[in-house]
Motif scaffolding. Sequence first.
Motif, short mmCIF file in Angstrom:
data_model
loop_
_atom_site.label_atom_id
_atom_site.label_comp_id
_atom_site.label_asym_id
_atom_site.label_seq_id
_atom_site.Cartn_x
_atom_site.Cartn_y
_atom_site.Cartn_z
N ARG A 13 0.83 -1.21 0.00
CA ARG A 13 0.00 0.00 0.00
C ARG A 13 0.87 1.26 0.00
N ALA A 18 -0.96 4.83 -7.00
CA ALA A 18 -2.19 5.64 -7.01
C ALA A 18 -2.36 6.43 -5.71
N ASP A 19 -2.23 5.77 -4.58
CA ASP A 19 -2.47 6.47 -3.32
C ASP A 19 -1.51 6.05 -2.22
#
Length: 273
Positions: A13, A18-19
């Motif tokens: 993550r 993207a994030d």
Amino acid sequence: MHTINDLIVLMSRLRDPADGCPWDLKQDFASIVPHTLEEVYEVVDTIERQDWTHLREELGDLLFQVVFYARLAEEQGDFTFADVVHDITEKLLRRHPHVFPDGTLSSRRGAEMFSEAQINANWEAIKQAEKTSAATAEQPTSILADVPNAMPAIARAEKLQKKAARVGFDWPESAPVWDVVHGELAELQAAAASGDAEHTEEELGDVLFSVVNLARHLKVNPETALRRANDKFIRRFGHIEQSLAAEGLAMNEQSLDSLDALWRAAKQAERGE
């Protein structure tokens, strides 16, 4: 309780284009190395201070470094964290036949016992066999080849000497090593007197290498010994600073004799004299 799989997901993550985290996304193998070294030294520091509460935290920080490297490797298609776990497990099974005779986690050695010397000799033989199988006939591998250049110099010197000793290249006792240290000191003194800076540096290196060898024969870890000497210097220097501050004196205005007297007082105070 979170598991290692949760940590791996967290890492993915953080690196999500993207994030993810901007800081983590811009890192590469080389940029993380200084952080890894810092984490290793923090683990060592907490162990030496017997700070078990913070050791748990520092071990987590070090584990995160391993997960980070594995994630970078996975992104470029080299290997995954699971591959790292598999490889180290396979290697340790292979190198511990005195514990896992069949090379499997479920195998047991039974009642047969091995001496430490036998275990060490077997370990080195297995490692050498691994290197030989990986090397070509035209490019034989030295037993010293796997000692990393990036290791701290003192720790690297000790590891080089230990590896050489395991194949018989070593003094049988400490007495000749003392002679070597004294001889290297004499050569350093002569080089310094000559004014040849390059030769002096070379001879100083020989002195340090021979002192590491002496430490090994005395069964003293030279890295630990030097760290403790550093800590002792800090304590005694701090005593001088505190003594001068209590009298409103500046250190750079004191004579060397007066500073030396405070240093000797610090030594006596530590020894309870």
